[in-house]
Enzyme design. Structure first.
Site, PDB file in Angstrom:
ATOM      1  N   GLY A  23      11.270 -10.110   8.800  1.00  0.00           N
ATOM      2  CA  GLY A  23      12.102 -11.232   8.378  1.00  0.00           C
ATOM      3  C   GLY A  23      13.593 -10.988   8.433  1.00  0.00           C
ATOM      4  O   GLY A  23      14.374 -11.856   8.043  1.00  0.00           O
ATOM      5  N   GLY A  25      15.364 -10.541  11.161  1.00  0.00           N
ATOM      6  CA  GLY A  25      15.951 -11.110  12.367  1.00  0.00           C
ATOM      7  C   GLY A  25      15.884 -10.209  13.581  1.00  0.00           C
ATOM      8  O   GLY A  25      16.726 -10.306  14.475  1.00  0.00           O
ATOM      9  N   LYS A  26      14.867  -9.328  13.622  1.00  0.00           N
ATOM     10  CA  LYS A  26      14.713  -8.442  14.782  1.00  0.00           C
ATOM     11  C   LYS A  26      14.541  -9.248  16.065  1.00  0.00           C
ATOM     12  O   LYS A  26      15.211  -8.991  17.073  1.00  0.00           O
ATOM     13  CB  LYS A  26      13.495  -7.540  14.603  1.00  0.00           C
ATOM     14  CG  LYS A  26      13.593  -6.532  13.503  1.00  0.00           C
ATOM     15  CD  LYS A  26      12.391  -5.627  13.469  1.00  0.00           C
ATOM     16  CE  LYS A  26      11.095  -6.380  13.321  1.00  0.00           C
ATOM     17  NZ  LYS A  26      10.986  -7.102  12.056  1.00  0.00           N
ATOM     18  N   THR A  27      13.639 -10.206  16.038  1.00  0.00           N
ATOM     19  CA  THR A  27      13.335 -10.943  17.263  1.00  0.00           C
ATOM     20  C   THR A  27      14.520 -11.793  17.703  1.00  0.00           C
ATOM     21  O   THR A  27      14.854 -11.839  18.893  1.00  0.00           O
ATOM     22  CB  THR A  27      12.096 -11.836  17.057  1.00  0.00           C
ATOM     23  OG1 THR A  27      10.989 -11.013  16.675  1.00  0.00           O
ATOM     24  CG2 THR A  27      11.739 -12.574  18.337  1.00  0.00           C
ATOM     25  N   SER A  28      15.184 -12.458  16.778  1.00  0.00           N
ATOM     26  CA  SER A  28      16.310 -13.316  17.153  1.00  0.00           C
ATOM     27  C   SER A  28      17.466 -12.496  17.713  1.00  0.00           C
ATOM     28  O   SER A  28      18.078 -12.869  18.725  1.00  0.00           O
ATOM     29  CB  SER A  28      16.768 -14.156  15.955  1.00  0.00           C
ATOM     30  OG  SER A  28      17.121 -13.344  14.862  1.00  0.00           O
ATOM     31  N   ASP A  50       4.763  -6.335  19.125  1.00  0.00           N
ATOM     32  CA  ASP A  50       4.257  -6.809  17.838  1.00  0.00           C
ATOM     33  C   ASP A  50       2.966  -7.590  18.063  1.00  0.00           C
ATOM     34  O   ASP A  50       2.946  -8.535  18.844  1.00  0.00           O
ATOM     35  CB  ASP A  50       5.304  -7.717  17.188  1.00  0.00           C
ATOM     36  CG  ASP A  50       4.976  -8.022  15.728  1.00  0.00           C
ATOM     37  OD1 ASP A  50       3.798  -7.875  15.333  1.00  0.00           O
ATOM     38  OD2 ASP A  50       5.897  -8.410  14.993  1.00  0.00           O
ATOM     39  N   THR A 506      10.296 -19.986  13.226  1.00  0.00           N
ATOM     40  CA  THR A 506       9.444 -18.841  13.520  1.00  0.00           C
ATOM     41  C   THR A 506       8.424 -18.559  12.417  1.00  0.00           C
ATOM     42  O   THR A 506       7.236 -18.396  12.703  1.00  0.00           O
ATOM     43  CB  THR A 506      10.301 -17.592  13.800  1.00  0.00           C
ATOM     44  OG1 THR A 506      11.100 -17.845  14.955  1.00  0.00           O
ATOM     45  CG2 THR A 506       9.435 -16.371  14.046  1.00  0.00           C
TER      46      THR A 506
END
Length: 587
Positions: A23, A25-28, A50, A506
């Site tokens: 949560g 913000g790794k992906t963003s 992931d 997300t």
């Protein structure tokens, strides 16, 4: 104030790993970095390792197991590694050559040995390592970005080269939970090359992503320490979502800003030694190419939103507790994407039920356990808190199996069994058995379980169908608690599942996929909880107000399309830490 994160091909390495607490913000940030580097004209590949990937949500494009070209971004391709598909291919690669050479029962036993979650882990790692170490694949790209899973999974993934290499090096009997070791011998070199690439500071940078809050920073510190121990020393700290200023007289804005400042001031000393960068808290949700491109620019855009009464048909956390409290006992599990507040919601439900006079046991199966942070060591005769500690469970499990085996197995057999128990797969088996034992306590009280992030949770539930074979193989028997587990979880009279999400794209998409997976397992959630909502506050801060307006469509989508019953929890002015503070949340 830290420097703003502005990645360019001149200041980043060829390989970038984004990791951190769920949560944060790794992906963003990984996706925005990929877009920025591609816009420079560089050839870029972004890969999700992931099991619960959401690359497709941010790019708004279906992304599969093969390379997918991202529309409107020249030079950018993406891959979602599918652990289940990789495991199926891996099983067939190991077992296939023996189908016509060995008796049917032997082949069946090999397939059974390869049925556990451990195989899924190693198969996913094979794919990851093949990308990292294959010159034919790496030569295509100037940069390869890995969007990794939440920290607990990431640590395990990155430690696999050492763990498996050691296991293969020490093994002499030729079989393991992964099947015939002769089928894995060729992987030794691959793992060694992967370790070298990860440890090469000229090639690889580990980007530790954190929100400016105490829990996320502590998790980043833990990741930094453990990853340094296995050779990943080239680290960078990225503080994501920092509110740049607050509005005088706005309690929500002031509290939000001050809590972030306080967390940064008290961050662990080791993190202060790592080169740090910052990204601002933005008034829009990071989905779509336009939003991703804007993240690293000074100017921002505000999403067009329509004012609606999104809270008209939703309930409060108190409604959930009162409904659950009508029972006298049962199992309650909070599930959802990492970082959405499962631990806080689980703690609040447990405290609320205890305040109604019920006996409650609250526990967690999450390797990255945050329960102690929220509730401390609070307990009394009607309210107990525990944690399933993987290391302790493994040692107890190994000791029990070996002690029992000594009664009937010779010295050579014991040596083989002890070696087999040194497999990384043993941890999953031991934790699963402990989970079943905790659920068994729900006969005469409430057991509230703060579960791990989505991918781990589903592996845990799926284990009921695969690990009973492994338990029977290792111990010769299946404990009653294990055999009763899945029927108990499927029984709505005994078990309530509460899906926790945030009012953002997300987390809602991820929660929807979780609900679909649960449906296939015969489990229907009782409630959805939309946590940390600015819509449910009266903030006038322009940034937070814009975020609250962008929340409305997601709250309505949950309440109208996905959930039978929905509750919304407002963003809290004070951190929900300690029994009394959690109790206030229930009111």
């Amino acid at each position: 104030m830290n420097r703003r994160f502005l990645p360019t091909s001149n200041n980043v390495t060829p390989y970038l790993f984004f990791t951190g607490k769920g949560g944060v913000g790794k992906t963003s940030t990984a996706c925005a970095t990929a877009v920025a580097l591609a816009d420079e004209g560089k050839q870029v590949l972004i890969v999700s390792t992931d099991p619960a990937s959401n690359l497709q949500d941010l790019f708004e494009e279906e992304i599969g197991y093969e390379k997918t070209t991202i529309p409107h971004v020249s030079n950018l391709q993406a891959i979602n590694l599918d652990p289940e598909a990789a495991a199926a291919a891996y099983r067939e690669k190991v077992v296939g050559p023996y189908r016509d050479k060995l008796p049917g029962p032997v082949v069946a036993q090999m397939e059974e040995q390869l049925s556990g979650a451990c195989t899924v882990e190693i198969a996913a790692f094979d794919e990851f390592a093949s990308i990292l170490t294959n010159p034919e694949r790496t030569s295509e790209f100037d940069h390869i970005i890995f969007d990794t899973a939440p920290t607990g999974h990431t640590l395990r993934l990155l430690q696999l080269p050492t763990a498996w290499s050691s296991f293969l090096e020490d093994s002499t009997h030729g079989a393991s939970c992964l099947g015939p070791l002769s089928g894995l011998g060729e992987k030794k070199q691959l793992y060694a090359e992967a370790v070298r690439a990860l440890s090469n500071q000229e090639l690889t940078t580990l980007v530790l992503v954190s929100r400016p809050d105490e829990s996320a920073l502590n998790e980043a510190n833990r990741a930094a320490t453990e990853l340094k121990e296995i050779g990943l020393t080239n680290q960078l700290l990225l503080i994501n979502g920092k509110l740049q200023e607050y509005v005088e007289g706005d309690a929500v804005s002031t509290s939000f800003y001050e809590r972030q400042e306080q967390a940064l001031a008290h961050m662990p000393d080791q993190l202060k030694t790592i080169e740090s960068f910052e990204l601002p808290y933005v008034p829009y949700q990071l989905t779509g190419i336009k939003a991703l491109r804007t993240l690293f620019r000074e100017q921002t855009f505000i999403e067009e939103t329509v004012e609606t009464n999104s809270l008209a048909d939703v309930s409060s956390l108190r409604n959930i507790i009162q409904q659950l409290g009508q029972k006298n006992h049962g199992v309650i599990m909070t599930m959802g994407k990492g970082g959405v507040g499962k631990t806080t919601v689980a703690s609040a439900i447990a405290v609320g039920l205890n305040e109604l006079g019920h006996s409650v046991h609250l526990t967690t199966t999450d390797p990255a356990e945050h329960l102690t942070y929220v509730l401390g060591s609070q307990s009394n005769h009607d309210f107990t808190v525990s944690r399933i500690d993987p290391k302790a469970e493994v040692e107890a499990y190994k000791k029990e199996v070996l002690t029992k085996a000594k009664e009937t197995v010779d010295e050579d057999g014991l040596a083989y069994l002890e070696e087999d128990l040194n497999s990384p797969c043993t941890e999953e088996i031991a934790v699963f058995r402990a989970f079943a034992n905790v659920v068994e306590k729900a006969k005469d009280s409430f057991v509230v379980i703060d579960t791990a992030p989505t991918g781990h949770t589903l592996l845990l539930l799926d284990a009921a169908q695969s690990y009973h074979k492994e338990l029977e193989r290792s111990t010769g028997e299946i404990p009653e608690a294990v055999s009763k587990l899945l029927p108990r979880l499927k029984n709505a009279h005994e078990t309530d599942v509460v899906i926790v999400t945030l009012p953002e794209a997300t987390p809602v998409h991820e929660a929807t996929r979780l609900q679909d997976d649960l449906a296939r397992a015969g489990i229907t959630p009782s409630w959805w909880v939309v946590n940390q909502s600015f819509t449910a506050t009266n903030t006038s801060d322009p940034i937070l107000k814009a975020r609250s307006q962008s929340e409305t469509k997601w709250i309505e989508l949950v309440s109208k399309d996905h959930s039978r019953q929905t509750a919304v929890i407002p963003w809290q002015l004070e951190a929900t830490v300690g029994y009394d503070q959690v109790k206030q949340l229930t009111k």
